[in-house]
Design a protein around this motif. Structure first.
Motif, PDB file in Angstrom:
ATOM      1  N   LEU A 264      16.122  37.630 -26.617  1.00  0.00           N
ATOM      2  CA  LEU A 264      15.608  36.527 -25.672  1.00  0.00           C
ATOM      3  C   LEU A 264      14.367  36.071 -26.413  1.00  0.00           C
ATOM      4  N   ILE A 265      14.189  34.933 -26.503  1.00  0.00           N
ATOM      5  CA  ILE A 265      12.657  34.210 -26.998  1.00  0.00           C
ATOM      6  C   ILE A 265      12.288  33.575 -25.697  1.00  0.00           C
ATOM      7  N   LYS A 266      11.024  34.066 -25.248  1.00  0.00           N
ATOM      8  CA  LYS A 266      10.399  33.300 -24.011  1.00  0.00           C
ATOM      9  C   LYS A 266       9.261  32.473 -24.487  1.00  0.00           C
ATOM     10  N   GLY A 267       9.092  31.306 -23.761  1.00  0.00           N
ATOM     11  CA  GLY A 267       7.856  30.627 -23.840  1.00  0.00           C
ATOM     12  C   GLY A 267       8.011  29.442 -24.852  1.00  0.00           C
ATOM     13  N   ALA A 268       9.369  29.107 -25.157  1.00  0.00           N
ATOM     14  CA  ALA A 268       9.792  27.959 -26.190  1.00  0.00           C
ATOM     15  C   ALA A 268       9.182  26.600 -25.457  1.00  0.00           C
ATOM     16  N   PRO A 269       8.833  25.713 -26.221  1.00  0.00           N
ATOM     17  CA  PRO A 269       8.689  24.519 -25.831  1.00  0.00           C
ATOM     18  C   PRO A 269       9.974  23.806 -25.092  1.00  0.00           C
ATOM     19  N   VAL A 270       9.960  23.076 -23.999  1.00  0.00           N
ATOM     20  CA  VAL A 270      10.876  22.610 -23.439  1.00  0.00           C
ATOM     21  C   VAL A 270      10.970  21.135 -23.917  1.00  0.00           C
ATOM     22  N   VAL A 271      11.759  21.113 -25.294  1.00  0.00           N
ATOM     23  CA  VAL A 271      11.801  19.761 -25.892  1.00  0.00           C
ATOM     24  C   VAL A 271      13.355  19.959 -26.286  1.00  0.00           C
ATOM     25  N   PRO A 272      14.019  18.645 -26.026  1.00  0.00           N
ATOM     26  CA  PRO A 272      15.433  18.458 -26.778  1.00  0.00           C
ATOM     27  C   PRO A 272      15.494  18.734 -28.180  1.00  0.00           C
ATOM     28  N   ASN A 273      16.485  19.283 -28.464  1.00  0.00           N
ATOM     29  CA  ASN A 273      16.707  19.466 -30.117  1.00  0.00           C
ATOM     30  C   ASN A 273      15.986  20.132 -30.734  1.00  0.00           C
ATOM     31  N   LEU A 274      14.967  21.062 -30.122  1.00  0.00           N
ATOM     32  CA  LEU A 274      14.081  22.200 -30.469  1.00  0.00           C
ATOM     33  C   LEU A 274      14.905  23.063 -31.492  1.00  0.00           C
ATOM     34  N   VAL A 275      16.069  23.506 -31.015  1.00  0.00           N
ATOM     35  CA  VAL A 275      16.633  24.389 -31.768  1.00  0.00           C
ATOM     36  C   VAL A 275      17.048  24.030 -33.303  1.00  0.00           C
ATOM     37  N   SER A 276      17.046  22.643 -33.704  1.00  0.00           N
ATOM     38  CA  SER A 276      17.425  21.906 -34.777  1.00  0.00           C
ATOM     39  C   SER A 276      16.473  22.286 -35.803  1.00  0.00           C
ATOM     40  N   GLU A 277      15.264  22.195 -35.451  1.00  0.00           N
ATOM     41  CA  GLU A 277      14.263  22.841 -36.428  1.00  0.00           C
ATOM     42  C   GLU A 277      13.687  24.277 -36.423  1.00  0.00           C
ATOM     43  N   PHE A 278      13.909  25.013 -35.170  1.00  0.00           N
ATOM     44  CA  PHE A 278      13.528  26.309 -35.255  1.00  0.00           C
ATOM     45  C   PHE A 278      14.613  27.295 -35.809  1.00  0.00           C
ATOM     46  N   ILE A 279      15.629  27.077 -35.737  1.00  0.00           N
ATOM     47  CA  ILE A 279      16.761  28.011 -36.019  1.00  0.00           C
ATOM     48  C   ILE A 279      16.867  28.033 -37.707  1.00  0.00           C
ATOM     49  N   PRO A 280      16.877  26.647 -38.337  1.00  0.00           N
ATOM     50  CA  PRO A 280      16.908  26.506 -39.762  1.00  0.00           C
ATOM     51  C   PRO A 280      15.722  27.160 -40.549  1.00  0.00           C
ATOM     52  N   LYS A 281      14.808  26.892 -39.670  1.00  0.00           N
ATOM     53  CA  LYS A 281      13.344  27.259 -40.189  1.00  0.00           C
ATOM     54  C   LYS A 281      13.344  29.116 -40.243  1.00  0.00           C
TER      55      LYS A 281
ATOM     56  N   GLN B  43      25.299  32.692 -31.245  1.00  0.00           N
ATOM     57  CA  GLN B  43      25.167  31.584 -30.448  1.00  0.00           C
ATOM     58  C   GLN B  43      23.764  31.570 -29.694  1.00  0.00           C
ATOM     59  N   PHE B  44      23.298  30.437 -29.363  1.00  0.00           N
ATOM     60  CA  PHE B  44      22.022  30.055 -28.982  1.00  0.00           C
ATOM     61  C   PHE B  44      21.998  29.236 -27.785  1.00  0.00           C
ATOM     62  N   LEU B  45      21.443  29.654 -26.741  1.00  0.00           N
ATOM     63  CA  LEU B  45      21.278  28.768 -25.545  1.00  0.00           C
ATOM     64  C   LEU B  45      19.912  28.542 -25.178  1.00  0.00           C
ATOM     65  N   HIS B  46      19.330  26.968 -25.470  1.00  0.00           N
ATOM     66  CA  HIS B  46      17.862  27.003 -24.980  1.00  0.00           C
ATOM     67  C   HIS B  46      18.140  26.529 -23.570  1.00  0.00           C
ATOM     68  N   CYS B  47      17.394  26.923 -22.754  1.00  0.00           N
ATOM     69  CA  CYS B  47      17.025  26.398 -21.250  1.00  0.00           C
ATOM     70  C   CYS B  47      16.149  25.320 -21.281  1.00  0.00           C
ATOM     71  N   LEU B  48      16.640  23.955 -21.143  1.00  0.00           N
ATOM     72  CA  LEU B  48      15.734  22.947 -20.816  1.00  0.00           C
ATOM     73  C   LEU B  48      15.535  22.482 -19.374  1.00  0.00           C
ATOM     74  N   LYS B  49      16.480  22.870 -18.631  1.00  0.00           N
ATOM     75  CA  LYS B  49      16.160  22.609 -16.964  1.00  0.00           C
ATOM     76  C   LYS B  49      17.071  23.365 -16.227  1.00  0.00           C
ATOM     77  N   PHE B  50      16.506  24.153 -14.911  1.00  0.00           N
ATOM     78  CA  PHE B  50      17.213  25.081 -14.092  1.00  0.00           C
ATOM     79  C   PHE B  50      16.491  24.663 -12.941  1.00  0.00           C
ATOM     80  N   ASP B  51      16.817  23.673 -11.967  1.00  0.00           N
ATOM     81  CA  ASP B  51      16.455  23.473 -10.884  1.00  0.00           C
ATOM     82  C   ASP B  51      16.453  24.757 -10.005  1.00  0.00           C
TER      83      ASP B  51
END
Length: 480
Positions: free
Chosen positions: A231-248, A296-304
């Motif tokens: 698990l990675i904690k504290g990632a920015p809650v920004v859509p499509n963040l994984v498209s930059e972070f994972i390839p980087k 497989q990666f799952l980035h939580c953007l919202k969980f009310d």
């Protein structure tokens, strides 16, 4: 004087012992006589020096017990990777030139066949260090190749002359690292076995640390390798963040029928059960591809917080399979020899999809070790198997499903916005509890990386920060 004689005698005995084997529970091998001489040495030391020595009883060791060759799930100690101090002491051509027997400076013996040595010659004519590729024209080699002569150079390299008049060189490091004796192969196989993660929380690193230093990326990837997930904690809650972070930090995203990035969110007109609020049973993703996604990666953007349920649950299929092998050997064999059908059909798309593949749920190597598991009841197609195996196949299929659902160790997590969980889709099955709670929203964004590209990046970072020999099996169908 007596003390000196005892010490000299013990060291003489220690230096001459190199043949008897002792096998310990972790799968390591030790020199039996060396072990007992060391034990005697500490007794003598205690008697003649006045130093208190704490002796360990032998109850944890089994002399001569064979390695458990069919067990692919263990917590074995790593195979020692540092062979740089090992040099060949002597080498002789035997069996009419069919092999070379070598003795090492630590007393161990290795045997190399002439044909193996010829195919692995590292001279400039046979191997390019610039592009790291083999230059040998295999179709030009004699089928019955022999060694004519072997010499040890002053720098420790081995010079070999074959009967095709080719003269090559090989380093002691290379030969020791890739020694293929039964004990060497067993030690390397023991080192790649996985172990069950029993922690109460997911192993984690922080987003900030990963961005600041790749040693934390290494920790993250190592967690995935050793425990199946990280698990990675504290990632920015920004859509499509994984498209930059994972390839980087890891590798390019894997394209598939759902695109490089997909959104897991309840929809009014879902095309997948994942896009509902219903329970998801345990599965691995996309098993209908020849090369199913690796990580497989799952980035939580919202969980009310108003939502009740929706937790993600993981279970280690390698561990389940090993336990199933012991409790249900007949059904285990059925799932390794009878193909399961995996399908995905989408007729309503602009570009219709028809994916279909047949393969066993549990895949083994030649030593019956588990090297791959594919499981997804929601993607099961029509079984096209011989009529006489249908009853036992479905019995095994259903019993395995129960073994997964009822497995004693699971990792459950309610992801929080900013959490980015990664898990090995070739090893870990995942599920989801159903959820409810008015208009509350649960939004995850997912993507995949090829399993071999993940392992490649893991190796690179491990060379920098760790020990490559500690890398575990990743479920990519690799026979080692």
């Amino acid at each position: 004087m007596l003390k000196i004689l005892c010490r000299r005698r013990l060291w003489t005995l220690l230096s001459k012992c190199s043949y008897a084997q002792i096998t310990v529970h972790e799968g390591e091998t030790l020199n039996t006589f060396l072990f007992y001489c060391c034990y005697m040495f500490f007794i003598v030391l205690s008697l003649f020096s006045g130093i208190g020595v704490s002796l360990i009883p032998f109850r944890d060791c089994n002399v001569g017990r064979p390695l458990e060759r069919r067990q692919s799930f263990s917590a074995g100690a790593p195979y020692p990777a540092n062979c740089s101090k090992m040099v060949v002491k002597s080498a002789s051509v035997n069996d009419g030139g069919s092999r070379i027997d070598m003795e090492w400076n630590d007393g161990k013996m290795s045997r190399y066949h002439a044909v193996w040595l010829r195919h692995h010659c590292l001279c400039e004519e046979c191997y390019s260090t610039k592009v790291n590729q083999v230059l040998i024209e295999v179709d030009k080699l004699p089928l019955e190749i022999k060694v004519k002569d072997v010499k040890i150079a002053d720098d420790g390299r081995i010079q070999i002359l074959w009967d095709d008049n080719h003269c090559g060189v090989m380093s002691s490091d290379f030969l020791r690292k890739y020694c293929y004796s039964l004990s060497s192969l067993s030690a390397r196989k023991a080192a790649v076995k996985t172990s069950l993660y029993t922690g109460s929380t997911l192993p984690s690193v922080t987003w900030a640390d990963c961005e600041a230093d790749d040693k934390h990326v290494y920790r993250w990837l190592k967690n995935i390798n050793e425990h199946g997930l990280g698990l990675i904690k504290g990632a920015p809650v920004v859509p499509n963040l994984v498209s930059e972070f994972i390839p980087k930090h890891l590798a390019q995203l894997l394209d598939n029928t759902y695109g490089k990035i997909y959104d897991v969110i309840a929809m009014e007109h879902p095309t997948n059960v994942a896009y509902t609020r219903s329970k998801l049973q345990f599965h691995t993703d996309l098993p209908y591809y020849e090369s199913a996604p690796g990580i497989q990666f799952l980035h939580c953007l919202k969980f009310d917080v108003s939502l009740v349920g929706g937790e993600t649950i993981f279970v280690d299929l390698f561990a389940v399979c090993e336990e199933f092998r012991q409790t249900n050997p007949v059904e285990f064999k059925t799932l390794t020899t009878t193909p399961c059908t995996f399908v995905r059909n989408h007729e309503s798309r602009d570009t219709p999809i028809h994916l279909h593949i047949q393969r066993p749920v549990i895949n083994l190597n030649n030593e019956h070790e588990i090297i791959g598991v594919f499981w997804s009841p929601v993607s099961a197609g029509v079984a096209e198997i011989a009529q006489d195996v249908v009853p036992q196949y479905y019995r095994a299929y259903q019993m395995f499903a129960r073994a997964i659902s009822n497995f004693h160790t699971k990792n459950e997590v309610r992801l929080q916005p900013g959490d980015l969980v990664a898990f090995n889709n070739r090893r870990m099955a995942h599920s989801r509890n159903s959820f409810s709670g008015g208009r509350g929203e649960r939004h995850l964004q997912g993507c995949y990386v090829n399993i071999c590209e993940y392992k490649s990046r893991l190796i690179s970072l491990t060379k920098k920060y760790g020990n490559v020999s500690t890398i575990k099996r990743v479920g990519n169908m690799d026979w080692m």
